[in-house]
Enzyme design. Structure first.
Site, PDB file in Angstrom:
ATOM      1  N   ASP A   1       0.836  -1.198   0.000  1.00  0.00           N
ATOM      2  CA  ASP A   1       0.000   0.000   0.000  1.00  0.00           C
ATOM      3  C   ASP A   1       0.871   1.249   0.000  1.00  0.00           C
ATOM      4  O   ASP A   1       1.841   1.349   0.760  1.00  0.00           O
ATOM      5  CB  ASP A   1      -0.928   0.020   1.210  1.00  0.00           C
ATOM      6  CG  ASP A   1      -2.123  -0.914   1.043  1.00  0.00           C
ATOM      7  OD1 ASP A   1      -2.167  -1.613   0.008  1.00  0.00           O
ATOM      8  OD2 ASP A   1      -2.999  -0.949   1.931  1.00  0.00           O
TER       9      ASP A   1
ATOM     10  N   GLU B   1     -10.992  -8.284  -0.856  1.00  0.00           N
ATOM     11  CA  GLU B   1     -11.153  -9.736  -0.925  1.00  0.00           C
ATOM     12  C   GLU B   1     -12.280 -10.209  -0.018  1.00  0.00           C
ATOM     13  O   GLU B   1     -12.499  -9.643   1.059  1.00  0.00           O
ATOM     14  CB  GLU B   1      -9.846 -10.424  -0.521  1.00  0.00           C
ATOM     15  CG  GLU B   1      -8.687 -10.070  -1.432  1.00  0.00           C
ATOM     16  CD  GLU B   1      -7.326 -10.437  -0.869  1.00  0.00           C
ATOM     17  OE1 GLU B   1      -6.381 -10.587  -1.670  1.00  0.00           O
ATOM     18  OE2 GLU B   1      -7.194 -10.556   0.361  1.00  0.00           O
TER      19      GLU B   1
ATOM     20  N   THR C   1      -5.410 -14.829  -6.201  1.00  0.00           N
ATOM     21  CA  THR C   1      -4.067 -14.257  -6.138  1.00  0.00           C
ATOM     22  C   THR C   1      -2.981 -15.332  -6.042  1.00  0.00           C
ATOM     23  O   THR C   1      -3.259 -16.512  -6.048  1.00  0.00           O
ATOM     24  CB  THR C   1      -3.943 -13.315  -4.933  1.00  0.00           C
ATOM     25  OG1 THR C   1      -4.094 -14.090  -3.731  1.00  0.00           O
ATOM     26  CG2 THR C   1      -5.007 -12.246  -4.948  1.00  0.00           C
TER      27      THR C   1
ATOM     28  N   GLU D   1      -4.082 -13.141 -10.566  1.00  0.00           N
ATOM     29  CA  GLU D   1      -3.107 -12.068 -10.452  1.00  0.00           C
ATOM     30  C   GLU D   1      -1.963 -12.535  -9.569  1.00  0.00           C
ATOM     31  O   GLU D   1      -2.074 -13.532  -8.859  1.00  0.00           O
ATOM     32  CB  GLU D   1      -3.749 -10.815  -9.853  1.00  0.00           C
ATOM     33  CG  GLU D   1      -4.333 -11.019  -8.470  1.00  0.00           C
ATOM     34  CD  GLU D   1      -5.182  -9.846  -8.022  1.00  0.00           C
ATOM     35  OE1 GLU D   1      -4.880  -9.285  -6.949  1.00  0.00           O
ATOM     36  OE2 GLU D   1      -6.144  -9.504  -8.724  1.00  0.00           O
TER      37      GLU D   1
END
Length: 578
Positions: A238, A317, A472, A510
């Site tokens: 982040d 998520e 993911t 991803e």
């Protein structure tokens, strides 16, 4: 660089009599053969089988070319490997292909031809990459499995739209996007932050995102828009601090709470889905926001905007915030998030219905450990999860998560009405996957033990509402994972793929961590045939540096399964962009 793409290419004349005589003479000698050793681009010599006595017919449909001035494999070739690069002398490129076709199945899958020296190099392994190489041409035989087209998107930086609600640096962003267009990208994914777009109840401002989406339109791309109902900040990678709207943050008793009494304000607790906050429940707020977004971009749904990913928890998520970074460290199994007022009321009611009032409390820290604990250190994850009470709790906890998914996705389906795709994201919690209790998954809400298949159940929730599932950690290899933490990312991904296939739904993926290396790309490529699309995390200045951009172009071309028709180098693109 390019993978093995479909296509029919023109051929030069067939083998001449002189070439045939040369090939026949070659049958009695050892022919050095080049072996492509993976994407690292190393080459080694080997002994080739005898050449055919007569030239076979070359079928144009079987061959795919990567353009003039292209060499097979990577540019990074050791000096030792270079010294071993000996090729057969032939008159034409077509002669080189003919000799390759005449070899036993599997012994030659591609050729590299040097026009300057008329040298033909034979490749055993499938050609997936090409490189800029003046005076050379790379060709490959065309296996059927490379015809599958997987879309490739890139995630934009989390702070693409700044805290002030404006594009952070549109000029720099445009330059990076132009470089990615050269790499063959299909579009980008971007977080549309709730905290930026609804600062006052039911007052929406998407102007910065309108400008951003136009940048995609100018490049004939599509957009994956993420309805980000969580805060930005506090998670791995982040780079921003965008909180939830103030009118939400002012509310009490709507947040996840752990056994220590710590609230988590990254995302509203699913147990508060039906609790009024300023006259609306959180689920109604989500629906109102999605309706405003659909109205603002009504003409772009299904075209420019190919998909809306619906955020349903931390990081967007569908999960509990069981491994908060301010308390957790690798590879703790995390903590159950079921100690807020609404969660306890729900658990008490479920225990009452089950006829076991004494089951109305979550496992304590003494029983289930803390954020940094490991399964074998706790009573619950060593044996308690297998008891009737343990099964009851895990069932209630996971069912509550799935019910939340049903509530939010049903509203999304109602709003978008099939005009664009919708999806949801599931976390790749691979640590302790090989432990009997699947402890880290369990605290996140994925009940994947005691004979339960948590991912099949979650996929069923998504399927019911016409949503695809995004997953993911596709870049991770089990061989590289921590054995001490019983990590098994590949086993986990396989289970999720099987879950989506059993429901007949789309699977997207991803990477979990920012990586630019070939090994990560190749691992993601290994799932290509199962993927509708892959979103690469994430756009950075490092990604568009020449070497990294070349590798990313390799990756997108392989994922697309189409031929590389341009010989333009990344340096040419940089010069063009300025």
């Amino acid at each position: 660089r390019a993978p093995v793409p479909p296509g029919v290419c023109a051929l030069r004349p067939q083998l001449s009599p002189e070439s045939l005589a040369e090939a026949a003479a070659m049958a009695g000698s050892a022919l050095p053969r080049l072996l492509a050793l993976g994407a690292a681009g190393a080459w080694a010599a080997a002994v080739a089988p005898a050449a055919p006595a007569a030239a076979p017919h070359v079928d144009p449909a079987r061959w795919r070319g990567f353009g003039e001035d292209s060499g097979c494999g990577r540019e990074v070739i050791s000096a030792k490997a270079r010294s071993q690069r000996q090729g057969q002398q032939v008159a034409y490129l077509s002669d080189c292909r003919s000799l390759c076709e005449g070899l036993p199945t599997g012994m030659c899958t591609g050729v590299e031809y040097s026009h300057a020296t008329s040298s033909c190099f034979f490749l055993r392994e499938k050609v997936q990459f090409m490189r800029h190489a003046p005076g050379k041409t790379c060709w490959s035989l065309a296996p059927e499995e490379d015809t599958h087209h997987t879309e490739v998107f890139v995630m934009l930086p989390l702070d693409t739209v700044s805290d002030s609600g404006e594009l952070k640096d549109p000029h720099e962003l445009a330059q990076m996007l132009d470089k990615l267009k050269w790499a063959g990208l299909d579009g980008f994914m971007v977080d549309v932050w709730w905290g930026l777009t609804e600062k006052s109840p039911k007052v929406y401002n998407f102007s910065a995102y309108r400008d951003l989406f136009e940048m995609a339109r100018e490049r004939q791309w599509q957009v994956q828009a993420v309805a980000s109902f969580h805060q930005c900040g506090g998670n791995v990678g982040d780079s921003c601090n965008i909180l939830l709207p103030d009118f939400v943050l002012k509310a009490d008793d709507i947040w996840y709470r752990d056994s220590y009494g710590n609230d988590d304000r990254e995302y509203i607790s699913l147990f508060a889905d039906e609790v009024p906050v300023g006259g609306r429940t959180p689920v109604q707020m989500y629906q109102d926001w999605m309706a405003a977004f659909a109205s603002e971009f009504s003409h772009d749904l299904g075209g420019l905007i190919s998909e809306v990913m619906v955020g349903m928890g931390p990081c967007g998520e569908l999960r509990y915030p069981s491994y908060r970074l301010d308390h957790w460290s690798w590879c703790g199994h995390g903590e159950f998030q079921s100690w807020d007022h609404n969660a306890l009321a729900s658990l008490h009611a479920a225990a009452h219905s089950a006829g076991h009032l004494d089951w109305g409390f979550p496992p304590t820290v003494a029983e289930a450990g803390h954020y940094k604990s490991r399964p074998n250190e706790t009573e619950f994850f060593s044996s308690g999860f297998k008891t009737d009470q343990g099964k009851f709790f895990l069932d209630w906890y996971s069912n509550a998560l799935q019910a939340h998914g049903h509530r939010v996705l049903s509203r999304a389906r109602e709003v978008f009405q099939g005009k664009t795709g919708i999806s949801g994201k599931v976390a790749g919690i691979h640590w302790w996957y090989d432990s009997p209790s699947h402890a880290a998954e369990a605290t996140a809400g994925y009940y994947n033990t005691n004979g339960r298949n948590g991912y099949h159940e979650i996929a069923g929730v998504f399927k019911e509402h016409g949503a695809s599932l995004d997953f993911t950690c596709l870049e991770m290899r089990t061989a590289d994972a921590s054995t001490a933490c019983l990590s098994n990312p590949e086993g986990l991904i396989t289970q999720v793929i099987e879950a989506t296939q059993s429901h007949g739904m789309h699977f997207g993926g991803e990477n979990a961590l920012q990586r630019y290396d070939t090994a990560a790309y190749e691992q993601m490529i290994s799932y290509k045939e199962h993927l509708k699309g892959l979103t690469y995390l994430r756009l950075t200045p490092e990604l568009v540096e020449p070497d990294n951009l070349e590798r990313f172009k390799d990756f997108t071309t392989v994922m697309h399964g189409v031929g590389h028709q341009e010989a333009q180098s990344v340096d040419d693109v940089n010069e063009m962009i300025g």
